[in-house]
Design an enzyme around this catalytic site. Structure first.
Site, mmCIF file in Angstrom:
data_model
loop_
_atom_site.group_PDB
_atom_site.id
_atom_site.type_symbol
_atom_site.label_atom_id
_atom_site.label_comp_id
_atom_site.label_asym_id
_atom_site.label_seq_id
_atom_site.Cartn_x
_atom_site.Cartn_y
_atom_site.Cartn_z
ATOM 1 N N CYS A 111 0.828 -1.215 0.000
ATOM 2 C CA CYS A 111 0.000 0.000 0.000
ATOM 3 C C CYS A 111 0.863 1.266 0.000
ATOM 4 C CB CYS A 111 -1.006 -0.028 1.145
ATOM 5 S SG CYS A 111 -2.328 1.184 0.885
ATOM 6 N N HIS A 216 -3.917 -4.945 0.235
ATOM 7 C CA HIS A 216 -3.487 -5.311 1.593
ATOM 8 C C HIS A 216 -3.525 -6.831 1.784
ATOM 9 C CE1 HIS A 216 -2.895 -1.490 3.707
ATOM 10 N NE2 HIS A 216 -3.796 -1.016 2.876
ATOM 11 N N GLU A 218 -2.027 -8.639 3.807
ATOM 12 C CA GLU A 218 -1.979 -9.050 5.232
ATOM 13 C C GLU A 218 -3.376 -9.203 5.821
ATOM 14 O OE1 GLU A 218 -1.555 -6.028 4.156
ATOM 15 O OE2 GLU A 218 -2.467 -4.612 5.567
#
Ligand code: MN
Length: 252
Positions: A111, A216, A218
């Protein structure tokens, strides 16, 4: 001895209850831990070179999400929709990228991280997608963080495609900026259907392996699709391999 599992993970600071405190979404730590890595959180420091010293101890660098990069770093005038900037964080992370590059330290940029990586290598950013790319998809729909809101086409043969195990995925999206002109040493590896850049990486012949993604991953490690777990697993693998085959061996 350099531990092949230890990776530096950047964080921010934010005023909270009268004190400036270190902040990082725990999702990054869970994702890295899940890939067998040991995350070492690196906050913005007063002297960026202090943070750089840490890179002699770790096997990789993770640049995380957050504030907009100050457009002064890519020679642009601030757009009215520019969000918060964080001068100390910018300085720390720009120094970390240069130092990671000098050390051929595998780098995963997420990001804000892909944007910071691009700026560190001389690239520029779209400062505000809604106003500067009015026909674009919504890249910040304000969703659940684990909802895959738009498609991403990944360049066949790229390290990113190998890591994800796919050339078309769906990704979550929480950004109003994006990579514009791509920095030296980087090439585009992924785009949304509207053309917005969602991935960059260093040349496969470069001794320095850096991969950036605009979404993202994660937040998606518990998703049924294996793509994002694959990205972290590939990063962990690069950290191990790079350490095993370093041009300058680590002292043991
Ligand atoms: Mn997006």
């Amino acid at each position: 001895m350099r531990d092949p599992r230890l990776v530096a993970v950047t964080a921010t600071t934010r005023a909270d209850q009268g004190a400036l405190r270190v902040r990082l979404n725990v999702a990054y730590l869970r994702a890295l831990e899940g890939a067998g890595l040991i995350p070492l959180v690196v906050a913005p420091l007063a002297d960026p070179q202090t943070a750089v010293g840490l890179l002699d101890q770790v096997a990789g660098l993770v640049l995380t999400g957050g504030e907009d990069v100050d457009p002064a770093h890519y020679g642009a005038v601030p757009h009215p929709a520019l969000g918060t900037v964080h001068p100390e964080r910018d300085a720390t992370e720009l120094a970390l990228v240069q130092a990671a590059r000098e050390r051929d330290l595998p780098t995963l940029a997420i990001c804000r991280g892909i944007q910071l990586l691009n700026v560190a290598l001389g690239g520029t950013l779209v400062q505000d997608l809604p106003s500067q790319r009015p026909g674009a998809l919504s890249h910040d729909p304000g969703d659940d963080r684990a909802r895959r809101s738009h498609a991403v086409d990944v360049v066949e043969g790229s390290a990113l495609a190998a890591a994800l195990g796919a050339t078309r995925i769906d990704a979550n999206s929480f950004h109003h900026q994006a990579v514009e002109q791509v920095g030296a040493e980087l090439r585009v590896t992924a785009r949304a259907p509207d053309g917005v850049i969602e991935g960059v990486e260093t040349d496969p012949d470069s001794p320095w392996s850096a991969i950036g993604v605009q979404w993202h991953p994660e937040e998606l490690i518990d998703d049924p699709a294996p793509w994002d777990r694959g990205l972290f697993a590939a990063f962990a693998d690069r950290c191990r391999r790079q350490l095993a085959f370093r041009r300058i061996p680590s002292r043991t």
